[in-house]
Scaffold this active site. Structure first.
Site, PDB file in Angstrom:
ATOM      1  CE1 TYR A   1      14.244  14.438 -28.812  1.00 57.01           C
ATOM      2  CE2 TYR A   1      16.517  13.695 -29.019  1.00 57.01           C
ATOM      3  CZ  TYR A   1      15.331  14.099 -29.605  1.00 57.01           C
ATOM      4  OH  TYR A   1      15.226  14.158 -30.951  1.00 57.01           O
ATOM      5  CB  CYS A  19      25.267  19.074 -22.050  1.00 57.86           C
ATOM      6  SG  CYS A  19      24.141  17.861 -21.367  1.00 57.86           S
ATOM      7  CB  CYS A  52      24.093  10.109 -21.045  1.00 61.29           C
ATOM      8  SG  CYS A  52      23.326  11.361 -22.080  1.00 61.29           S
ATOM      9  CG  ASN A  87      25.797   4.518 -28.422  1.00 60.39           C
ATOM     10  OD1 ASN A  87      25.877   5.627 -28.936  1.00 60.39           O
ATOM     11  ND2 ASN A  87      25.048   4.271 -27.353  1.00 60.39           N
ATOM     12  N   GLY A  88      28.965   5.842 -28.926  1.00 59.79           N
ATOM     13  CA  GLY A  88      29.677   6.694 -27.970  1.00 59.79           C
ATOM     14  C   GLY A  88      30.709   7.563 -28.654  1.00 59.79           C
ATOM     15  N   GLY A 102      19.672   6.320 -34.621  1.00 60.44           N
ATOM     16  CA  GLY A 102      20.541   6.633 -35.761  1.00 60.44           C
ATOM     17  C   GLY A 102      19.862   6.289 -37.064  1.00 60.44           C
ATOM     18  CB  CYS A 147      25.576   4.437 -32.558  1.00 57.21           C
ATOM     19  SG  CYS A 147      26.637   5.344 -33.664  1.00 57.21           S
TER      20      CYS A 147
HETATM   21  N1  LIG Z   1       7.655   5.502 -30.304  1.00 53.75           N
HETATM   22  C1  LIG Z   1       8.837   6.017 -30.503  1.00 53.75           C
HETATM   23  N2  LIG Z   1       9.595   5.519 -31.464  1.00 53.75           N
HETATM   24  C2  LIG Z   1      10.805   6.033 -31.676  1.00 53.75           C
HETATM   25  N3  LIG Z   1      11.295   7.064 -30.994  1.00 53.75           N
HETATM   26  C3  LIG Z   1      10.563   7.600 -30.014  1.00 53.75           C
HETATM   27  C4  LIG Z   1       9.310   7.094 -29.752  1.00 53.75           C
HETATM   28  N4  LIG Z   1       8.806   7.815 -28.772  1.00 53.75           N
HETATM   29  C5  LIG Z   1       9.731   8.741 -28.412  1.00 53.75           C
HETATM   30  N5  LIG Z   1      10.798   8.611 -29.128  1.00 53.75           N
HETATM   31  C6  LIG Z   1      11.950   9.455 -28.937  1.00 53.75           C
HETATM   32  O1  LIG Z   1      11.592  10.767 -29.357  1.00 53.75           O
HETATM   33  C7  LIG Z   1      12.493  11.265 -30.319  1.00 53.75           C
HETATM   34  C8  LIG Z   1      11.739  11.951 -31.396  1.00 53.75           C
HETATM   35  O2  LIG Z   1      11.067  13.010 -30.825  1.00 53.75           O
HETATM   36  P1  LIG Z   1      10.222  14.066 -31.618  1.00 53.75           P
HETATM   37  O3  LIG Z   1       9.839  15.092 -30.654  1.00 53.75           O
HETATM   38  O4  LIG Z   1       9.129  13.388 -32.384  1.00 53.75           O
HETATM   39  O5  LIG Z   1      11.198  14.623 -32.682  1.00 53.75           O
HETATM   40  P2  LIG Z   1      12.399  15.613 -32.427  1.00 53.75           P
HETATM   41  O6  LIG Z   1      13.606  14.747 -32.576  1.00 53.75           O
HETATM   42  O7  LIG Z   1      12.268  16.637 -33.480  1.00 53.75           O
HETATM   43  O8  LIG Z   1      12.217  16.129 -31.053  1.00 53.75           O
HETATM   44  C9  LIG Z   1      13.210  10.082 -30.829  1.00 53.75           C
HETATM   45  O9  LIG Z   1      14.502  10.410 -31.112  1.00 53.75           O
HETATM   46  C10 LIG Z   1      13.076   9.054 -29.737  1.00 53.75           C
HETATM   47  O10 LIG Z   1      14.160   8.978 -28.911  1.00 53.75           O
HETATM   48  S1  SF4 Z   2      27.343  15.886 -21.654  1.00 55.79           S
HETATM   49 FE1  SF4 Z   2      25.087  15.797 -21.594  1.00 55.79          FE
HETATM   50  S2  SF4 Z   2      24.495  14.679 -23.459  1.00 55.79           S
HETATM   51 FE2  SF4 Z   2      26.718  14.347 -23.144  1.00 55.79          FE
HETATM   52  S3  SF4 Z   2      26.829  12.402 -22.006  1.00 55.79           S
HETATM   53 FE3  SF4 Z   2      26.823  14.078 -20.488  1.00 55.79          FE
HETATM   54  S4  SF4 Z   2      24.636  14.335 -19.975  1.00 55.79           S
HETATM   55 FE4  SF4 Z   2      24.717  13.146 -21.878  1.00 55.79          FE
HETATM   56 MG   LIG Z   3      10.790  16.547 -29.786  1.00 57.92          MG
END
Ligand SMILES: Nc1ncnc2c1ncn2[C@@H]1O[C@H](COP(=O)(O)OP(=O)(O)O)[C@@H](O)[C@H]1O
Ligand code: SF4
Ligand SMILES: [Mg+2]
Ligand SMILES: Nc1ncnc2c1ncn2[C@@H]1O[C@H](COP(=O)(O)OP(=O)(O)O)[C@@H](O)[C@H]1O
Ligand SMILES: Nc1ncnc2c1ncn2[C@@H]1O[C@H](COP(=O)(O)OP(=O)(O)O)[C@@H](O)[C@H]1O
Ligand SMILES: Nc1ncnc2c1ncn2[C@@H]1O[C@H](COP(=O)(O)OP(=O)(O)O)[C@@H](O)[C@H]1O
Ligand code: SF4
Ligand code: SF4
Ligand code: SF4
Ligand SMILES: [Mg+2]
Ligand SMILES: [Mg+2]
Ligand SMILES: [Mg+2]
Lengths: 465, 465, 465, 465
Positions: free
Chosen positions: A252, A446, A246, A111-112, A37, A10
């Site tokens: 990511y 994780c 996290c 969120n959480g 989200g 979220c």
């Molecule tokens: N410009 C951006 N706008 C929104 N999200 C972004 C952007 N750049 C990176 N992200 C992050 O990257 C994720 C999307 O990554 P992407 O590799 O395109 O898709 P996938 O989720 O399949 O890996 C998003 O969830 C977001 O956290």
């Molecule tokens: S278990 Fe992994 S994804 Fe979940 S809060 Fe911890 S570091 Fe983040």
């Molecule tokens: Mg990706």
């Protein structure tokens, strides 16, 4: 569409700004938190007397138009964008939750994931509260509405005593906005100023930048901030255990332009790529990312290794929810619905393929085959996170044990399964080093199975289902 | 949202494949051509007896669900995704156009712009045909439905004698699919095989890759291909004037993974970046693109100049149609709704900023300011296309003369206006060289004002409005 | 839902009123003509320069809201509400049809059915006009757009020379409104004044009353009226064959409060009931209608027979389009989804049951059983129209030969089939007498098979399908 | 649209039928209860384990299609159709309410109004239950979810001890259906059998007839019936004060074909007309109703007086929710948007005009003028209910004191205000006599101000707002 990524839970947003159109700013704030989200979005606004709410299934831009924004008049607001962990993506789980309580109206965005939600839920039912959804956010809302305490300040402190797990909350009452972050600081939450007199809180700083607000600082782990007429006030700093951010926000989740601990996540990810290059070099001609999320790590890997950065895969930018199912032919085509290779760049090349993570492992194999079909002669996969061997119980939809490829297989087995010439993951140490704050505490659940919070309750529930 | 790019006109797709679910494949084909038009989408399918149609305003994934796909049964189909040049984005302009004619049902999808549409339209009205839309694609449809010729072959040849300007057509009759490309070959069109017995045509090869079809070749300028029971057959190669491919397909329009003249556009754009580095070097610390379209050129510039490639701007990936207007505060915030800077990467840096084109010049200035605010000490802007000094009358919505910044200002004036330390455009020669086919003919209308086709008719009309 | 009635085809409306919000008045006019067609609705408005259109599938009140009305600014307009005879209820058949023509924009709304539509259609196709729908209204529109004549006046006269069958038209050009009624006067069309300077035409006078307009007169059979700046002007009265008004407008179609030939249809239907009582008396305790359409005839029967009028069936007032299918149980329940009996009134009673018509005969039997189950000891069915033995080819969706019960069975057989104690239909003479204009000409095609217009063309087409 | 009628509150429906598609039957049951509420509709179904819910704003037929019905699998269900008394017609007030409770899932549908809702609400808030809506039905739901009692039986009995006012409930648990009627029996509720083993409860018997169920009996005032595997069982008959059925169900609300105390309401209304004729004869030529609700009373008046029954006003049958506002012209036209006069029947006539009730008195005057404009020489208005001098606090949206014309004016003043030649209301005695059960107790609150229940709480709240 094929996907192999952990899922955000979220994004939360809150604003107190008498001189602004707070609903409109909340809209654009949510717009920039959309990546956290995509299933539902909502805004609750208070005008000092009552709280008005609009929420619906869908993307922020689909949920709101000028008609739905118009009734949302007031000077303080919260907004929420939700990804559902539970699969039960129904309107009744959409947030914010709004209830009338003995202390007046109350709206909550969360969120959480509470690890003791099951117990707390049972407690509420026993206390005679009927619950309309399966969401732990409704549990939080009812705990605040009906929990002990004569003031919101007290109620929030009582809540923090009772709650276990990950929670960033924005709480709206008739005349105040509260921002609450769990004592571990699992997920990010920050505060900034907007205009002369306004204040804004958000999951990520990118939401502040988007509406032209000035980043002030992160909300501290365990902190409750109240924002009212007189500006922000720290209500409490709850006794905090070890800090446990996290790590996946670093890897990511958060947008690359968001700030955590004083640096952008882009910089953190470039550093991950550099570490990865140092730990696991490869003899190759080009470095390419799995777009878009692995781009910074690939840039870092290229910089550190001296191997030229290039693009090898193009991602359909309009990938989004489609209601059309692939048939057999298209299922075979598979990954190409999402990615197409750039043969020019790949032909005859030894490729370092960078991705940020492998969860189930269902997309990496097809991507590797795609690269080979397009002419790559070697594929060395490098992953800018350690192997994911355990589920997350703290607000991230990772996958269950049997689905996690690194739980089921050894690295050589995965190497084999994916058909790569070599495979290496970033070490946990390397990852932590790349954050630039090796001494700060991090959640590594994780990766190691050691969570900062007692998770036996959720685990039990999970095994029962 | 602020925007300063030429606008695509349309994507066309066609398939003849007795063993496939042709509507489903067309859906995924259009899905990958979404970048060529986001205003409406449609699919027409023939089962050998009648043609069924579904079209609506919106993105491909919004227009179609399993319910709307179900009635589209058959073994040949065409699809279309449209961006409207005229601003009149109404359902009645959506394509394909389907009519009943003396030779049976007929469906037409069109990418391009006829320069003598006004005359042809008048001719149809005089012949007593009532027209329901302002689209030149309806003009084409009625010309085919009612034009001279006893067979579709003849009608298409007559049409090509009469039509001036840019047109890639997919034409569906009861039992055949036609692909038609104008004699100048202004916009791309290619053909491939799908499965054992199926054939597919599309504006760009990325649509073939997406559905797992094999690229066969480009449709030749002036060529009419008919695909029926016995596979493809070249109906005619109309006498072709000099070849004149749209250079903007090379610069910006087509997806980087699409093939033109045997190379990907990604490679062409990397080459543009290299040429640009050679022509207009800069003394700087990093090269950053305006994402996403300028990424390949920035990579090329970095490679040729030796200055490290980096990212300096993050683009909100969910930017799309929103119905919410920014208010004054947000209008001031402006470009940040779309881009946020990466201060870490910019702080104290001399930056080469790469974009693919500048049309009106309304977004580049704010981007430059954003970089400076984030700490960039110098900004050297490099543009991977020549200055756009003339509108396009051949199917691309560029802007009108008074809107084009390079028509109104000299380069030093633009430099000043944008607040850059230096500004350089790629030369026309450099651009053509970068295509790798310097001897092939190209349209350069928007750069030089010399169009391959007589445009006095459109010009006149334009000035009258 | 079970139904056994002929189906209206369409309602037309037109207005020329510089001082009024013409689209709004058209909306309320259509609202009161809703009974003439429930499948689609549309309004086209001219502001003297261009024609704007909004049309959609659905009821008038669903198709229009303030948003869709807002762009419809102007001082003359036409509106249409449609029931599709052909079963092909698609948006592309919705009316009005709007085209651009050599004489400028043109919009057409049509109620009726051309008997030579097939020939005219073929002629258009041969002339090279592509047709987008299966509707004969598009044929009319294209005939007007492209037919001979230098002025609209001439074009309309040429059209009337060529067209055979039933047509009430409202035609909108840039600056004039035309009302056209076929030479037989098959369906109703009237004209009235609205405000000081405005004029309005409509299928039925109830639409005039609803918007507070003054009924002026009926449009004469064969008449073309043009309404422009200088008020109405009779363009032509085409040579008229014998008058032939549709008797079913008297029996069932038109709203009871509409005026035809100086009397309300309510009065005409009461008179039908009186005639029926005279021709076919019954020994009974109460007279009850099949609500709602047979109420006036039942009142007439009661008055003439002296048997008390009562209600015996209650009709669910919210009957309308539902998307839920009855299952087996509900199919057995059947008619009760629509009607419930009033046992109190029926218990032990000998009942005269009045309906206005029997088409297929599928609902009358279940109704009779319902009455008996509720305690009726005798049921004498009386129908205020003659037996329907032939389809209508003039704009009314009656049913095909094999479906018509009175085509397949003799009266005693029907009596038996329905399970009534006695059955009588109103005689054709009685019906005509009840109109109060026995000398006016009437179409009696569906009763006698003798149509005022040559129908061999439609018949042929019908048999071929 | 102009309106001057009390407003229904709700229709409830419940079914326990292992052999049936219970959601489908509930749909058709609600369909026939549509007149009791047009703002939202919902169905909750249990399959013995969980409860699934679908509810939305709109008419029953708009809220449900096969897609929304599909997930509603199970063998017991409740349904609800709602008219909101409070003006706050939002989805969050739509019913049924579904919550999870300590005893498992619970769904509640409610028709009526609790007079002590304010107190009970406050009690819940104090107990710490957050409430999401302003509806007293949520109060009931949370009282049941969290109230004392170890079983549903006990909880329902506790509820009945605490609740004051009008309530007909259908309550769904995992495996049982409950029907509950308040001790005064204010609004109707009945039970019937469907198929071999199924049972159904509904607000009105017309819903039973519609789905082919057999009427068994009314639920007794104060009765709780549980229906489970073993069929129905009377859980309790709560000590009942004097019976007090709502007289307005007799006058206007319930459908004429519904049964109360062994007779149809149609018969009761005919009897009201007869009483009215006896009490207040008129020297006139015809008796006409204000359609549709006053038809039975007019038939009764005609029968008793010997003056012929006739129709004088036609009501647009498609009157429903429109989003288009009348402009000034149309506001002047006013009542004609809803009713048109039948001049033929009125010309020169002395008319008895029957309506069932006058609330605010805003439509009767315009109707009278309409009749006079159409030629009526005298208008004698007769109303089949006593003057409404007090609001209803028991579930009917009547109007507030200052709005009620009979509260503000004497009969001669109203006579004058409406412009009638004479005006008479049915006496309360006459009304009660017409029910045929003069000895049964009736609520007469809105006529006399003496309510069966203590209303000082609601009154207070009402005056405060
Ligand atoms: N410009 C951006 N706008 C929104 N999200 C972004 C952007 N750049 C990176 N992200 C992050 O990257 C994720 C999307 O990554 P992407 O590799 O395109 O898709 P996938 O989720 O399949 O890996 C998003 O969830 C977001 O956290
Ligand atoms: S278990 Fe992994 S994804 Fe979940 S809060 Fe911890 S570091 Fe983040
Ligand atoms: Mg990706
Ligand atoms: N993966 C992709 N999917 C779709 N379009 C792409 C892709 N990569 C590049 N493009 C091209 O880039 C254009 C979008 O460029 P971008 O810079 O993001 O936006 P803008 O149109 O504002 O310049 C698209 O119109 C398309 O032609
Ligand atoms: N007040 C009215 N509003 C609309 N239509 C009416 C009205 N009164 C009679 N009609 C006519 O009655 C027809 C509907 O009759 P009814 O008996 O209720 O249904 P059915 O079409 O099943 O016979 C309408 O098509 C219409 O022509
Ligand atoms: N056949 C019926 N279907 C539904 N409701 C009916 C029917 N007959 C009578 N009623 C009752 O009559 C009321 C509608 O009466 P009517 O006079 O047409 O409108 P109004 O509500 O304006 O008085 C409904 O609320 C309903 O209770
Ligand atoms: S004028 Fe420019 S944009 Fe238009 S076709 Fe020629 S090169 Fe392409
Ligand atoms: S055939 Fe019957 S329904 Fe048709 S126009 Fe003639 S009278 Fe009317
Ligand atoms: S006050 Fe009137 S409307 Fe209300 S319950 Fe009593 S009788 Fe019915
Ligand atoms: Mg770009
Ligand atoms: Mg009828
Ligand atoms: Mg009424």
């Amino acid at each position: 569409m094929m996907d192999d990524k952990p899922q955000h839970e979220c994004g939360v947003f809150g604003i107190y700004a008498p001189d602004e159109d707070v609903a409109r700013l909340t809209f654009f704030g949510l717009y920039s938190l959309q990546h956290r989200g995509q299933e539902s979005a909502g805004i609750a606004v208070s005008n000092g007397r009552r709280i008005n709410l609009h929420k619906e299934m869908g993307l922020v831009a689909q949920v709101f138009d000028e008609n739905s924004l118009r009734p949302l008049q007031g000077h303080l607001a919260i907004g929420h964008t939700r990804y559902s962990t539970t699969g039960s993506s129904k309107l009744q789980n959409a947030q914010p939750f709004v209830v009338e309580s003995a202390l007046g109206p109350l709206a909550v965005g969360h969120n959480g994931n509470l690890t003791n939600a099951h117990d707390l839920r049972q407690e509420l039912l026993n206390r005679g509260v009927g619950l309309t959804s399966s969401s732990d956010s409704e549990v939080i809302t009812q705990m605040l509405a009906g929990g002990e305490g004569r003031t919101w300040d007290e109620k929030l402190r009582v809540f923090m005593v009772r709650a276990q797990g990950a929670y960033c909350l924005t709480v709206l009452t008739k005349d105040a906005l509260f921002a609450v972050r769990d004592p571990w600081g699992l997920h990010p939450l920050c505060i900034g100023r907007v205009g002369e007199t306004g204040w804004v809180v958000a999951s990520e700083s990118c939401a502040l930048a988007t509406i032209g607000a000035q980043f002030e600082r992160e909300v501290a782990p365990g902190e409750i901030i109240a924002i009212g007429e007189d500006g922000p006030r720290t209500v409490a700093r709850m006794p905090a255990p070890d800090r446990a951010m996290c790590l996946f926000e670093y890897i990511y989740f958060a947008r690359p332009d968001s700030l955590v601990e004083g640096q952008t996540l882009h910089a953190a990810r470039v550093a991950q790529g550099r570490e990865l290059a140092r730990e696991s070099p490869a003899d190759a001609d080009i470095v390419i990312p799995v777009p878009d999320s692995a781009v910074p790590a690939a840039i870092g890997y290229a910089q550190a290794s001296g191997i030229p950065y290039s693009e090898g895969l193009i991602k359909n930018r309009y990938i989004g929810r489609t209601f059309i199912q692939p048939d057999d032919r298209l299922r075979k085509v598979g990954i190409q619905l999402k990615f197409n290779p750039l043969a020019d760049n790949l032909e005859g090349k030894r490729v370092v393929l960078i991705d940020d993570s492998i969860v189930r492992g269902n997309t990496s194999g097809p991507i590797v085959r795609l690269l080979r079909d397009a002419g790559a002669v070697e594929v060395h996969m490098r992953v800018s996170s350690p192997p994911i061997r355990h589920p997350c119980f703290l607000g991230v939809d990772m996958a269950s044990y049997p689905e996690l490829i690194a739980h089921r297989m050894s690295i050589p087995e995965i190497e084999d399964f994916l058909g790569v010439d070599s495979l290496a993951y970033l070490s946990l140490d390397g990852l932590v080093r790349a954050t630039g704050h090796a001494d700060a505490g991090f959640c590594q659940g994780c990766f190691t199975g050691r969570y900062p919070v007692d998770i036996h309750l959720v685990e039990k529930e999970t095994f029962e289902n």
